[in-house]
Design a protein around this motif. Structure first.
Motif, short mmCIF file in Angstrom:
data_model
loop_
_atom_site.label_atom_id
_atom_site.label_comp_id
_atom_site.label_asym_id
_atom_site.label_seq_id
_atom_site.Cartn_x
_atom_site.Cartn_y
_atom_site.Cartn_z
N SER A 5 -1.36 -1.84 -6.27
CA SER A 5 -0.61 -0.80 -6.98
C SER A 5 -1.45 -0.32 -8.15
O SER A 5 -2.11 -1.12 -8.83
CB SER A 5 0.73 -1.34 -7.49
OG SER A 5 1.60 -1.65 -6.42
N ALA A 6 -1.42 0.98 -8.38
CA ALA A 6 -2.17 1.55 -9.49
C ALA A 6 -1.53 1.17 -10.81
O ALA A 6 -0.31 0.94 -10.89
CB ALA A 6 -2.23 3.07 -9.35
N LYS A 7 -2.32 1.09 -11.85
CA LYS A 7 -1.78 0.92 -13.19
C LYS A 7 -1.03 2.19 -13.54
O LYS A 7 -1.55 3.29 -13.39
CB LYS A 7 -2.92 0.67 -14.18
CG LYS A 7 -2.44 0.38 -15.58
CD LYS A 7 -3.61 0.11 -16.51
CE LYS A 7 -3.12 -0.17 -17.94
NZ LYS A 7 -4.26 -0.43 -18.86
N SER A 19 -9.05 6.19 4.32
CA SER A 19 -8.42 7.41 4.82
C SER A 19 -7.16 7.16 5.64
O SER A 19 -6.97 6.07 6.21
CB SER A 19 -9.43 8.19 5.67
OG SER A 19 -9.75 7.47 6.84
N LYS A 20 -6.31 8.20 5.68
CA LYS A 20 -5.12 8.25 6.55
C LYS A 20 -4.19 7.05 6.36
O LYS A 20 -3.62 6.52 7.32
CB LYS A 20 -5.55 8.36 8.01
CG LYS A 20 -6.37 9.60 8.30
CD LYS A 20 -6.80 9.68 9.75
CE LYS A 20 -7.64 10.92 10.02
NZ LYS A 20 -8.09 11.02 11.42
N GLN A 21 -4.01 6.63 5.10
CA GLN A 21 -3.12 5.52 4.79
C GLN A 21 -1.87 6.01 4.06
O GLN A 21 -1.95 6.88 3.20
CB GLN A 21 -3.85 4.48 3.93
CG GLN A 21 -5.05 3.86 4.61
CD GLN A 21 -4.70 3.18 5.91
OE1 GLN A 21 -3.79 2.35 5.98
NE2 GLN A 21 -5.40 3.55 6.98
N SER A 22 -0.73 5.46 4.41
CA SER A 22 0.52 5.81 3.75
C SER A 22 0.63 5.06 2.43
O SER A 22 0.51 3.83 2.39
CB SER A 22 1.71 5.45 4.64
OG SER A 22 1.70 6.24 5.82
N VAL A 23 0.86 5.82 1.36
CA VAL A 23 0.95 5.25 0.02
C VAL A 23 2.23 5.76 -0.64
O VAL A 23 2.55 6.94 -0.55
CB VAL A 23 -0.28 5.65 -0.83
CG1 VAL A 23 -0.17 5.07 -2.24
CG2 VAL A 23 -1.56 5.18 -0.17
N LYS A 24 2.95 4.88 -1.30
CA LYS A 24 4.21 5.27 -1.93
C LYS A 24 3.98 5.79 -3.36
O LYS A 24 3.25 5.17 -4.13
CB LYS A 24 5.17 4.08 -1.98
CG LYS A 24 5.67 3.63 -0.62
CD LYS A 24 6.60 2.43 -0.76
CE LYS A 24 7.12 1.99 0.60
NZ LYS A 24 8.01 0.82 0.50
N LEU A 25 4.59 6.92 -3.66
CA LEU A 25 4.61 7.42 -5.03
C LEU A 25 5.88 6.85 -5.67
O LEU A 25 6.99 7.06 -5.16
CB LEU A 25 4.64 8.94 -5.07
CG LEU A 25 4.80 9.55 -6.46
CD1 LEU A 25 3.58 9.24 -7.34
CD2 LEU A 25 5.03 11.06 -6.37
N SER A 69 1.56 3.07 -4.88
CA SER A 69 1.59 1.68 -4.43
C SER A 69 1.29 1.63 -2.93
O SER A 69 1.92 2.33 -2.14
CB SER A 69 2.97 1.07 -4.71
OG SER A 69 2.99 -0.30 -4.34
N PHE A 70 0.31 0.78 -2.58
CA PHE A 70 -0.15 0.64 -1.19
C PHE A 70 0.28 -0.72 -0.67
O PHE A 70 0.00 -1.75 -1.28
CB PHE A 70 -1.67 0.79 -1.15
CG PHE A 70 -2.30 0.55 0.19
CD1 PHE A 70 -1.93 1.30 1.30
CD2 PHE A 70 -3.28 -0.43 0.34
CE1 PHE A 70 -2.53 1.08 2.54
CE2 PHE A 70 -3.88 -0.64 1.56
CZ PHE A 70 -3.50 0.11 2.67
#
Length: 287
Positions: A278-280, A222-228, A267-268
């Protein structure tokens, strides 16, 4: 509990074997033992057949551990089911030469404390190479078992070393170096609707989870910054579009305008307790 080894005369050699000096069990109920997994040659017939490992090392000045590296200095990332085996390299020196050396990793206020816990070397993995008359480098592996671990174990672990010299000296150093242990992370992404007309709004969802060693499952982070991020069709790299924060359950959701065919992903960057992931990518066809 304190981990020591005894030295016993066996067929003309001194063999190291594990001995856990009694201590109160930690509140979490875990305990551990260490078997260095190597032998030290008998220096003389008159030497005592048994002594506490490390006792002579307190008085010895020539036996030294010069380096100890676990997993190449990189964090050890552990999931929820599979055991994680990592390599180590130890270099030791003594005027008489080194008979063997092995690394172990541990956490706690001290190796003597009730809250200490760790993992020792895999005995059959140990191999040593003589560098010169005084110095030897030994390699081996250590296996971490997620079923024995707690979430609070995602931190720095100390790297200890047990070594033996050819003249019978034994050496134990509890904190030669350190290595970080992290909780394995996963990240998903889905861009919809698909296909979509250029200029229309798309919704990009996903979820960031990580290993929960307390429960043996994966839970939302939770509450984590993730880049789109977006990679236009034909491009070689991603560019960041915006930053999104995970919900209390680790989910992600945001909207953007569809501009061109391409691949979307989250991407985290990671945290001290959790590695980057990073997500596929999810390709979106824009009409």
């Amino acid at each position: 509990m304190r981990i020591r080894a005894t030295v016993a005369a066996v067929s003309g050699a001194l063999a190291l074997s594990a001995l856990a000096v009694p201590a109160a069990q930690a509140d979490d109920g875990r305990s551990w033992t260490l078997d260095p997994g190597f032998s030290v040659s008998q220096p003389s017939k008159g030497e005592k057949s048994k002594q506490a490992f490390g006792a002579t090392a307190k008085a010895a000045n020539d036996a030294k551990i010069t380096s100890a590296v676990v997993n190449g200095g990189k964090p050890i990332v552990v999931g929820t089911k599979s055991k994680q085996t990592v390599p180590y390299t130890v270099t030791a020196t003594d005027d008489s030469g080194i008979a063997g050396a092995a690394a172990f990793i541990w956490i706690g206020s001290s190796v003597d404390a009730e809250d200490s816990f760790g993992f020792g070397p895999n005995e059959k993995s140990i191999s040593c190479k003589v560098v010169n008359a005084t110095t030897t480098t030994c390699k081996g592996t250590i296996t971490l078992t997620p079923g024995l671990m707690l979430n609070s174990d995602a931190t720095w672990w100390r790297v200890g070393v047990a070594a033996g010299a050819n003249d019978g000296q034994e050496l134990e150093r509890d904190a030669v170096s350190k290595v970080r242990v992290q909780r394995f992370s996963k990240l998903t992404v889905n861009a919809s609707p698909e296909p979509v007309k250029k200029g229309k709004t798309i919704t990009v969802t996903g979820k960031l989870t990580r290993a929960n060693w307390d429960t043996g499952t994966y839970k939302g982070y939770s509450k984590q910054s993730v880049k789109l991020q977006f990679k236009k069709k034909g491009a070689k790299s991603y560019s960041t579009v915006k930053t999104v924060k995970t919900s209390s359950t680790g989910t992600l959701k945001t909207t953007v305008k569809a501009s061109a065919d391409g691949t979307w992903r989250y991407s985290f960057a990671g945290t001290p307790s959790t590695p980057a992931v990073s997500a596929k990518g999810d390709f979106l066809d824009v009409k």
